[in-house]
Design a protein around this motif. Structure first.
Motif, PDB file in Angstrom:
ATOM      1  N   GLY A 215       0.917  -1.222   0.107  1.00  0.00           N
ATOM      2  CA  GLY A 215      -0.004  -0.130  -0.078  1.00  0.00           C
ATOM      3  C   GLY A 215       0.770   1.163  -0.016  1.00  0.00           C
ATOM      4  O   GLY A 215       0.597   2.277  -0.744  1.00  0.00           O
ATOM      5  N   ALA A 216       2.006   1.132   0.885  1.00  0.00           N
ATOM      6  CA  ALA A 216       2.753   2.542   0.834  1.00  0.00           C
ATOM      7  C   ALA A 216       3.486   2.718  -0.518  1.00  0.00           C
ATOM      8  O   ALA A 216       3.845   3.702  -0.828  1.00  0.00           O
ATOM      9  CB  ALA A 216       3.799   2.047   1.998  1.00  0.00           C
ATOM     10  N   THR A 217       3.853   1.766  -1.232  1.00  0.00           N
ATOM     11  CA  THR A 217       4.617   1.952  -2.635  1.00  0.00           C
ATOM     12  C   THR A 217       3.461   2.539  -3.484  1.00  0.00           C
ATOM     13  O   THR A 217       3.802   3.338  -4.197  1.00  0.00           O
ATOM     14  CB  THR A 217       4.786   0.299  -3.239  1.00  0.00           C
ATOM     15  N   LEU A 218       2.341   2.282  -3.527  1.00  0.00           N
ATOM     16  CA  LEU A 218       1.219   2.957  -4.247  1.00  0.00           C
ATOM     17  C   LEU A 218       0.963   4.529  -3.660  1.00  0.00           C
ATOM     18  O   LEU A 218       0.921   5.303  -4.619  1.00  0.00           O
ATOM     19  CB  LEU A 218      -0.010   2.384  -4.213  1.00  0.00           C
ATOM     20  N   LEU A 262     -11.114   6.091   1.465  1.00  0.00           N
ATOM     21  CA  LEU A 262      -9.652   5.685   0.919  1.00  0.00           C
ATOM     22  C   LEU A 262      -9.935   4.519  -0.116  1.00  0.00           C
ATOM     23  O   LEU A 262     -10.511   3.683   0.025  1.00  0.00           O
ATOM     24  CB  LEU A 262      -8.792   5.499   2.054  1.00  0.00           C
ATOM     25  N   PRO A 263      -8.922   4.556  -1.198  1.00  0.00           N
ATOM     26  CA  PRO A 263      -8.661   3.259  -1.953  1.00  0.00           C
ATOM     27  C   PRO A 263      -8.334   2.200  -1.179  1.00  0.00           C
ATOM     28  O   PRO A 263      -7.480   2.367  -0.284  1.00  0.00           O
ATOM     29  CB  PRO A 263      -7.774   3.942  -2.965  1.00  0.00           C
ATOM     30  N   ALA A 264      -8.981   1.089  -1.433  1.00  0.00           N
ATOM     31  CA  ALA A 264      -8.552  -0.415  -0.660  1.00  0.00           C
ATOM     32  C   ALA A 264      -8.959  -1.461  -1.437  1.00  0.00           C
ATOM     33  O   ALA A 264      -9.684  -1.522  -2.334  1.00  0.00           O
ATOM     34  CB  ALA A 264      -9.170  -0.077   0.601  1.00  0.00           C
ATOM     35  N   ALA A 274      -5.280  -0.494   2.554  1.00  0.00           N
ATOM     36  CA  ALA A 274      -5.941   0.796   2.135  1.00  0.00           C
ATOM     37  C   ALA A 274      -4.668   1.773   1.779  1.00  0.00           C
ATOM     38  O   ALA A 274      -3.489   1.715   2.623  1.00  0.00           O
ATOM     39  CB  ALA A 274      -6.635   1.656   3.236  1.00  0.00           C
ATOM     40  N   VAL A 275      -4.794   2.817   1.061  1.00  0.00           N
ATOM     41  CA  VAL A 275      -3.692   3.846   0.486  1.00  0.00           C
ATOM     42  C   VAL A 275      -4.289   4.941   0.859  1.00  0.00           C
ATOM     43  O   VAL A 275      -5.117   5.623   0.539  1.00  0.00           O
ATOM     44  CB  VAL A 275      -3.535   3.497  -0.850  1.00  0.00           C
ATOM     45  N   ALA A 283      -2.591  -1.778   6.481  1.00  0.00           N
ATOM     46  CA  ALA A 283      -2.909  -3.089   6.320  1.00  0.00           C
ATOM     47  C   ALA A 283      -3.574  -3.765   7.619  1.00  0.00           C
ATOM     48  O   ALA A 283      -3.035  -3.425   8.560  1.00  0.00           O
ATOM     49  CB  ALA A 283      -2.024  -3.835   5.888  1.00  0.00           C
ATOM     50  N   ALA A 284      -4.420  -4.692   7.300  1.00  0.00           N
ATOM     51  CA  ALA A 284      -4.822  -5.430   8.515  1.00  0.00           C
ATOM     52  C   ALA A 284      -5.344  -6.784   8.115  1.00  0.00           C
ATOM     53  O   ALA A 284      -5.257  -7.167   6.813  1.00  0.00           O
ATOM     54  CB  ALA A 284      -6.169  -4.671   8.895  1.00  0.00           C
ATOM     55  N   PHE A 285      -5.004  -7.686   8.987  1.00  0.00           N
ATOM     56  CA  PHE A 285      -5.254  -9.160   8.665  1.00  0.00           C
ATOM     57  C   PHE A 285      -6.234 -10.018   9.607  1.00  0.00           C
ATOM     58  O   PHE A 285      -5.922  -9.393  10.951  1.00  0.00           O
ATOM     59  CB  PHE A 285      -4.230  -9.691   8.426  1.00  0.00           C
ATOM     60  N   SER A 286      -7.425 -10.498   9.233  1.00  0.00           N
ATOM     61  CA  SER A 286      -8.196 -11.256  10.502  1.00  0.00           C
ATOM     62  C   SER A 286      -9.139 -12.092   9.381  1.00  0.00           C
ATOM     63  O   SER A 286      -9.894 -11.439   8.637  1.00  0.00           O
ATOM     64  CB  SER A 286      -9.012 -10.415  11.330  1.00  0.00           C
TER      65      SER A 286
END
Length: 317
Positions: A215-218, A262-264, A274-275, A283-286
């Protein structure tokens, strides 16, 4: 008039992340994706959130090292490569840039639009994007897509044989979509090659920090803030973010834009990225998902951080 960038200290990021974590890390609700056997077995209690800024700062908590299936988030990476290979005009003309208004694996959407996928972030459009990649054969096509995933994430992203096996043996619906695309002239390589490579791209493993790095790269106009590599041209990043806005959160994309701004992109493996352009990736994960296929906890974690830090692309002032 260009909006003034909001600046935050490392403490701001850390506090926003920990506040979100305290509120939502143990939130109940949702179920793991069950139509892919591997995903059904991932422990439902797992949870993580991470922020990576365009300056390369990293903040994370929870099970941030746990590697999970990238799934539909991989569509963003292949879209990036297709844009680099054939250009934005061809991607828009051959695939599209509109939401389908139907589920991500819809056959009806193809029939209603004469075989045009409309979005590279639904299954049909993702396979069409795979077929647009410049490649000598299927292995070259796969190698180039995997390499793009690795460069965007700044990590040695690898294929999970277990996930891939689980998906390749249950992807009959996607095979049907591939043949429909082929018959409509909107698939640009062998139909089963496109489907097989697409299934592989969904079967790679990342952790939450690597996803936030993507996301940070975008957010950094194509420059990976951790490796400093210009992964894709700055001119192509707005097209990716536009596609993420239109279809990135499946059938909830409009609600997400309305409430978070936000774009996601989400995946049924439980990941969400999300960017915030010019600022960071979140970023999140679950694993437990809502009815639309989006992580229940992940949505809350990402939205909370964005709200606390005041990031919404549609906010004026």
């Amino acid at each position: 008039m260009e909006r003034e960038r909001t600046f935050h200290t490392p403490t701001d990021y850390q506090q926003a992340m920990l506040h979100a974590w305290a509120q939502y890390a143990t939130l109940k609700g949702g179920e793991n994706a069950s139509y892919i056997p591997y995903l059904a077995q991932v422990p439902a209690h797992l949870c993580a959130v991470a922020i990576v800024t365009v300056d390369g700062e990293v903040f994370s908590t929870g099970d941030a090292d746990y590697r999970f299936a990238l799934e539909s988030i991989s569509k963003v990476c292949t879209l990036a490569l297709a844009l680099e290979d054939v250009g934005a005009n061809d991607v828009q003309e051959k695939i599209g840039a509109d939401p389908t208004g139907l589920p991500f694996n819809s056959v009806i959407a193809l029939e209603l639009h004469q075989g045009k996928p409309l979005s590279p972030l639904v299954n049909a459009g993702a396979m069409s994007a795979v077929s647009l990649i410049n490649a000598r054969d299927s292995e070259h096509r796969w190698a180039r897509i995997l390499n793009m995933q690795q460069r965007l994430a700044g990590a040695a992203v690898t294929l999970s044989d277990e996930v891939n096996r689980s998906e390749q043996t249950t992807n009959f619906h996607n095979r049907a979509i591939a043949w429909l695309l082929y018959s409509a002239g909107t698939l640009y390589c062998d139909a089963m090659e496109a489907c097989e490579v697409y299934t592989r791209q969904c079967s790679t493993l990342v952790n939450t920090v690597e996803l936030a790095t993507l996301g940070a790269t975008l957010a950094a106009a194509g420059v990976n803030p951790r490796t400093k590599e210009q992964v894709l041209s700055a001119a192509n990043t707005p097209f990716i973010l536009a596609e993420m806005t239109m279809e990135g959160m499946y059938g909830s994309s409009g609600d997400w834009a309305y409430t978070v701004g936000l774009p996601a992109k989400s995946g049924v493996g439980g990941g969400i990225v999300a960017v915030v352009p010019g600022v960071m990736g979140i970023a999140a994960f679950s694993p437990p998902l809502d009815a639309a296929g989006n992580s229940v906890r992940g949505q809350k974690l990402v939205a909370s951080i964005a709200h606390q830090l005041g990031h919404n692309l549609y906010r004026c002032g």
